[in-house]
Design an enzyme around this catalytic site. Sequence first.
Site, PDB file in Angstrom:
ATOM      1  N   HIS A 242       0.851  -1.188   0.000  1.00  0.00           N
ATOM      2  CA  HIS A 242       0.000   0.000   0.000  1.00  0.00           C
ATOM      3  C   HIS A 242       0.889   1.242   0.000  1.00  0.00           C
ATOM      4  O   HIS A 242       1.960   1.263   0.610  1.00  0.00           O
ATOM      5  CB  HIS A 242      -0.929   0.009   1.229  1.00  0.00           C
ATOM      6  CG  HIS A 242      -1.940   1.115   1.152  1.00  0.00           C
ATOM      7  ND1 HIS A 242      -1.652   2.399   1.569  1.00  0.00           N
ATOM      8  CD2 HIS A 242      -3.202   1.141   0.664  1.00  0.00           C
ATOM      9  CE1 HIS A 242      -2.713   3.163   1.340  1.00  0.00           C
ATOM     10  NE2 HIS A 242      -3.661   2.418   0.793  1.00  0.00           N
TER      11      HIS A 242
ATOM     12  N   GLU B 249      -3.698   1.433  -7.693  1.00  0.00           N
ATOM     13  CA  GLU B 249      -4.110   2.541  -6.822  1.00  0.00           C
ATOM     14  C   GLU B 249      -3.167   3.717  -7.074  1.00  0.00           C
ATOM     15  O   GLU B 249      -2.102   3.792  -6.451  1.00  0.00           O
ATOM     16  CB  GLU B 249      -4.009   2.127  -5.352  1.00  0.00           C
ATOM     17  CG  GLU B 249      -4.919   0.998  -4.950  1.00  0.00           C
ATOM     18  CD  GLU B 249      -5.362   1.126  -3.490  1.00  0.00           C
ATOM     19  OE1 GLU B 249      -6.566   1.037  -3.244  1.00  0.00           O
ATOM     20  OE2 GLU B 249      -4.501   1.343  -2.612  1.00  0.00           O
TER      21      GLU B 249
HETATM   22  C1  PEP Z   1      -6.707   3.230  -0.025  1.00  0.00           C
HETATM   23  O1  PEP Z   1      -6.182   3.785   0.952  1.00  0.00           O
HETATM   24  O2  PEP Z   1      -6.246   2.184  -0.515  1.00  0.00           O
HETATM   25  C2  PEP Z   1      -7.885   3.845  -0.617  1.00  0.00           C
HETATM   26  C3  PEP Z   1      -8.325   3.355  -1.751  1.00  0.00           C
HETATM   27  O3  PEP Z   1      -8.447   4.872   0.093  1.00  0.00           O
HETATM   28  P1  PEP Z   1      -9.624   5.860  -0.389  1.00  0.00           P
HETATM   29  O4  PEP Z   1     -10.683   5.012  -1.040  1.00  0.00           O
HETATM   30  O5  PEP Z   1     -10.094   6.482   0.867  1.00  0.00           O
HETATM   31  O6  PEP Z   1      -9.012   6.814  -1.345  1.00  0.00           O
END
Ligand code: PEP
Length: 265
Positions: free
Chosen positions: A97, A169
Amino acid sequence: MRRLIAGTGWKMNIGAAEAACYGSELARRLALLDVSAVDIFVLPPFTSLHAASAALAATPVAIGGQNMHWEDSGAWTGEISAPMLVEGGCRYVELAHSERLYHFGESYELVGRKVDSALRSGLTPIICLGETAQEKSDGRTDAILLEQVLTALAGQPDSRVPDVILAYEPRWAIGGAQAATPDYVAERHAILRRNLKTHRGQDAAERTRIIYGGSVTPENGPQLISIDDVDGLFVGRAAWTPEGFARIIEIVAGAAQSKRSRQSD
Ligand code: PEP
């Protein structure tokens, strides 16, 4: 056909007592929905694993850890291993992450060792990939994503690649006000899949699930999950209430049905 996924990571939120309430309310809401076509996971903090798993025991929701060590046991004060997560009822573990990379200086070489340990223990690693805002503006996004994925999977044969979940992400979209645009996400996922085919073969490209995370909400979720190469939604803030997560799961379950009927046409 790849099964779609709805998942949430709670970060350092939702202690054990709250997790028990969250779990029983989510279970109540899921009993009213058809979620048979979706894989669902919740990643609580370690101390909430037991409460969440007990409250969700009668549902299809699986539990996972937010991190782990690459060794099975030893003198690693403060750490938790893959066999310990399995013993605690976990089926998944999140790795790489953005906050682990940024605050704790983790590298993808290290992530590769964790991937190996997770797979040996029977956990499904959810491997986060993503570019920073700077890397994006330098036009290096796809190269960065490729380097991350190849490094994280370096020790694995091609046949094991579909046993992981890749979570795209974008680091600039996490915890912000806006998700990446659907066009941007579609392009990244398509390029990632094409790169998987080139480097790890057709089977890996076709079977490995690539999910999107970063400021997903019930408002933007339907468009993001309708993208061909997006196999799931990975949600932070918008899923930190059982109502919020149930809405996301319902969106993914609806998309699973439309993707299935699109494929059979
Ligand atoms: C994350 O921290 O992986 C995430 C997707 O957070 P958010 O949806 O709050 O942006």
